[in-house]
Enzyme design. Structure first.
Site, PDB file in Angstrom:
ATOM      1  CB  SER A   1      43.531  -0.659  71.841  1.00  0.00           C
ATOM      2  OG  SER A   1      44.043  -1.969  72.022  1.00  0.00           O
ATOM      3  CE  LYS A   2      46.016   5.166  76.726  1.00  0.00           C
ATOM      4  NZ  LYS A   2      45.536   5.848  77.884  1.00  0.00           N
ATOM      5  NE  ARG A   3      41.899  -3.358  76.170  1.00  0.00           N
ATOM      6  CZ  ARG A   3      41.067  -3.741  75.204  1.00  0.00           C
ATOM      7  NH1 ARG A   3      41.019  -4.975  74.814  1.00  0.00           N
ATOM      8  NH2 ARG A   3      40.284  -2.858  74.622  1.00  0.00           N
TER       9      ARG A   3
ATOM     10  N   GLY B   1      49.750  -2.332  73.069  1.00  0.00           N
ATOM     11  CA  GLY B   1      51.083  -1.733  72.972  1.00  0.00           C
ATOM     12  C   GLY B   1      50.995  -0.243  73.203  1.00  0.00           C
TER      13      GLY B   1
END
Ligand code: GLU
Length: 480
Positions: free
Chosen positions: A253-255, A257
């Protein structure tokens, strides 16, 4: 086997996800390996998710990665158009064909009605599913409502009480009970097809032989299998690629990286390094080799060697692969890639010889192209500040004195080479009866503003005498 035809079918949502790049890569490798065709198809039937410029961005990113497609937007091909929003009539025709054959039906339910149905089912602890109330409409009623222009969808009539089997190269046979499958909307009230209808119609009409895509689509596949059966079409071979995970095994997930390929481009990962790394997210060659060119990957790749379990996206691994590629990249190529980055940071581009010196110093140390710039800005411009930790550690009350002592002999050097500088520094330390570190550490701080970096003497030789003397002078004045 008929000629292999595979497709990468992204929805243009704004950027290319690294998972999408893996799907594209595996399709590409499979196509090249079997001398087949690699198609790019844009699945843009969800108007709510439409993003301006997303297609151009996708094409540009694939181009950067070196994954050339044989058919698709801008590449030609005789099974186009390759953009779904340009194929709307085809989908409507196919959906209506199924209605005529009694395999799909019109439904006129409003959003409120559907929500009420769902709420009631949930209250009764039933799996929310369309209850087929539209099937109770008489043919006359349906005609009247269609003629009156009532908003409607076309739903697939999922066969009752059967098992839908998906044969998947990677996962084996996966079975789904048809009771669990909702009467999927095929054509939406805005006249656009859903993903399921458009995807199946296109895969068939485009002659796709192998559907290679992420595991998140596996739950859609039974619906697709039913559609193929309804149309009486041959099934393609399915291969669902394992999920991409963060190192803690949560879904990538974006969270945690970057997930956009563009972010990696921007940070300065080389396309071949990123591809090499991505190739290993689910596949391995069966031995301990790690570095593969794209051609070697084509040679070695097989879907049989793709595993089922989630693949961990490790930045550490990516960095190590990129580092290896940077080390072997030619100096001319690196220089070409570094120049625009210097400009982007507002730094003056030095002459070729100087840049070659920077590359020589940084090549073994840099993890990304960006580090050839931001990791050593002091090689391009005088440091304006001194790293606080480095200053505390390496600048002592007596440091200014040593630097004052080292300046004149440096200035006197007729040849400002690394070994000349080193000799000079050593003799000053000796004359003062201290270890060389006492001179080297503050000298490095003065010259670069930090405590880390390439070899001090080599770096000073590259910077040149006047730059070094100016920086020493400034440090003595500012740090005291
Ligand atoms: N449009 C889907 C996506 O965005 C395609 C899935 C498939 O390959 O069938 O990934």
């Amino acid at each position: 086997m008929s000629t292999v035809r595979v497709r990468f079918a992204p929805s243009p949502t704004g950027y290319l996800h690294v998972g999408g790049l893996r799907t594209a890569l595996y399709n590409y490798l499979f196509a090249r390996k079997h001398r087949g065709s690699f198609i790019l198809r844009i699945e843009d039937t969800d108007r709510n998710r439409y993003v301006e410029g997303a297609v151009e961005n996708l094409v540009r990113t694939l181009h950067w990665a070196g994954l050339a497609f044989d058919e698709g937007p801008g590449a030609g091909g005789d099974r186009g158009p390759y953009v779904q929003s340009e194929r709307l009539t085809l989908y409507r025709d196919h959906a209506e064909q199924l209605v005529r054959e009694g395999k799909a039906y019109y439904a006129f339910d409003s959003q409120e009605e559907l929500e009420a149905m769902k709420a009631e089912q949930e209250q009764r602890h039933l799996t929310p599913k369309y209850d087929r109330r539209a099937l109770r409409l008489t043919p006359d009623e349906i005609q009247r409502r269609l003629a009156g222009g009532d908003a409607h969808v076309i739903r697939l009539k999922v066969p009752d009480d059967t098992t839908v089997a998906v044969e998947d190269i990677i996962r084996g046979r996966v079975e789904f009970a048809s009771e669990m499958i909702d009467d999927q909307v095929l054509l939406k009230s805005d006249g656009y097809p859903t993903y399921h209808l458009a995807n199946v119609v296109d895969d068939h009409l485009m002659g796709v032989t192998h559907v290679i895509r992420g595991e998140e689509w596996l739950s859609s596949t039974p619906k697709h299998v039913i559609l193929y059966q309804c149309f009486g079409w041959d099934l393609p071979v399915f291969a669902h690629l394992p999920l991409l995970l963060n190192p803690d095994r949560s879904k990538l997930s974006k969270r945690q990286g970057d997930v956009a390929v563009e972010d990696y481009m921007q940070k300065g990962y080389l396309p071949e390094a990123l591809l090499n790394f991505i190739a290993f997210l689910g596949w391995n060659p069966g031995d301990d080799r790690e570095i593969f060119t794209l051609d070697q990957l084509v040679e070695e790749f097989s879907l049989e060697r793709v595993g089922k379990s989630g693949a961990i996206f490790s930045m550490e691994k990516l960095n190590s692969v990129n580092k290896q590629y940077l080390r072997t990249a030619s100096e001319a190529r690196l220089a070409d890639l570094i120049r625009p980055r210097l400009q982007a940071h507002g730094l003056a581009v030095p002459d070729d010889q100087y840049l070659s010196g920077v590359i020589g110093l940084m090549k073994e140390r840099a993890t990304t192209l960006e580090e050839f710039v931001t990791g050593c800005t002091y090689l391009y411009t005088d440091p304006l500040a001194y790293d606080e930790d480095a200053r505390k550690k390496n600048w002592k009350p007596e440091s200014a004195g040593y630097l004052r002592a080292v300046s004149p002999p440096l200035d006197a050097l007729t040849h400002f080479g690394a070994s000349d500088i080193e000799e000079c520094v050593r003799s000053v330390a000796e004359q003062n009866g201290v270890g060389t570190g006492k001179v080297i550490h503050p000298l490095r701080l003065a010259v670069s503003g930090t405590a880390k970096g390439p070899g001090l003497f080599e770096m000073m030789a590259l910077l040149g005498k006047s730059t070094c003397l100016r920086r020493i002078d400034r440090a003595v004045t500012t740090l005291g």
